[in-house]
Enzyme design. Sequence first.
Site: not given
Ligand code: ITT
Length: 184
Positions: A8, A13, A63, A137, A139
């Site tokens: 990641t 996360k 994801d 972080f 949303y």
């Molecule tokens: P990696 O793919 O590098 O792990 P990412 O932040 O892009 O990091 P995701 O694709 O899983 O991770 O997340 C999609 C979006 O949803 C991304 O903008 C995250 O900030 C958000 N997101 C994921 N989990 C979240 C959470 O627990 N609370 C708030 N927003 C979240």
Amino acid sequence: MRELNLITSNPGKLREYRELLSERFNVKMKPLEYHEIQADTLEEVVCHALETLREYAPVIIDDSGLFIDALKGFPGVYSAYVMDTLGCDGILKLMDQEKNRKAHFRCVVGLLDEEIKIFTGDCPGEIVRSKRGTGGFGYDPIFVPSGYDHTFAQMSIQDKNLVSHRGRAMRALIKHMELSFTRI
Ligand code: ITT
């Protein structure tokens, strides 16, 4: 202690994984770029990506996405792109006139060890009318989990993990890993 690579680029996360897993695993962050296919489900994205990461096993990827009922599940699998373009403010604008505030987060964790295993966690809740809180972080400032008054961004990592999509998926992962260790 056994090492577990978390692929990641999101330090938020990593903090959540370490909070729940660090007693059992040395969770290492690997900010590798992996190929994310455009798919209809988070599960498809995770399974496809894991296939390209065999050299890092044992490895996990996560994801996740926010699915808003009134927007027919948007941003869903497009959550990362929407965060980078519209952000929380853009989502609040889209929801401005909307009475139905229901939404859920979904987290899909893929583990590649000897084989691929998938663990999922969902967290129902609501989209608030204005951002609240500075923690977490993504949303987190606009989402309140069902049964709570605070947004994820107003909660400690421990409290978020108790109810969140990721906390649920991680507990399923831990259960699986403990069971597979007792078999060895
Ligand atoms: P990696 O793919 O590098 O792990 P990412 O932040 O892009 O990091 P995701 O694709 O899983 O991770 O997340 C999609 C979006 O949803 C991304 O903008 C995250 O900030 C958000 N997101 C994921 N989990 C979240 C959470 O627990 N609370 C708030 N927003 C979240």
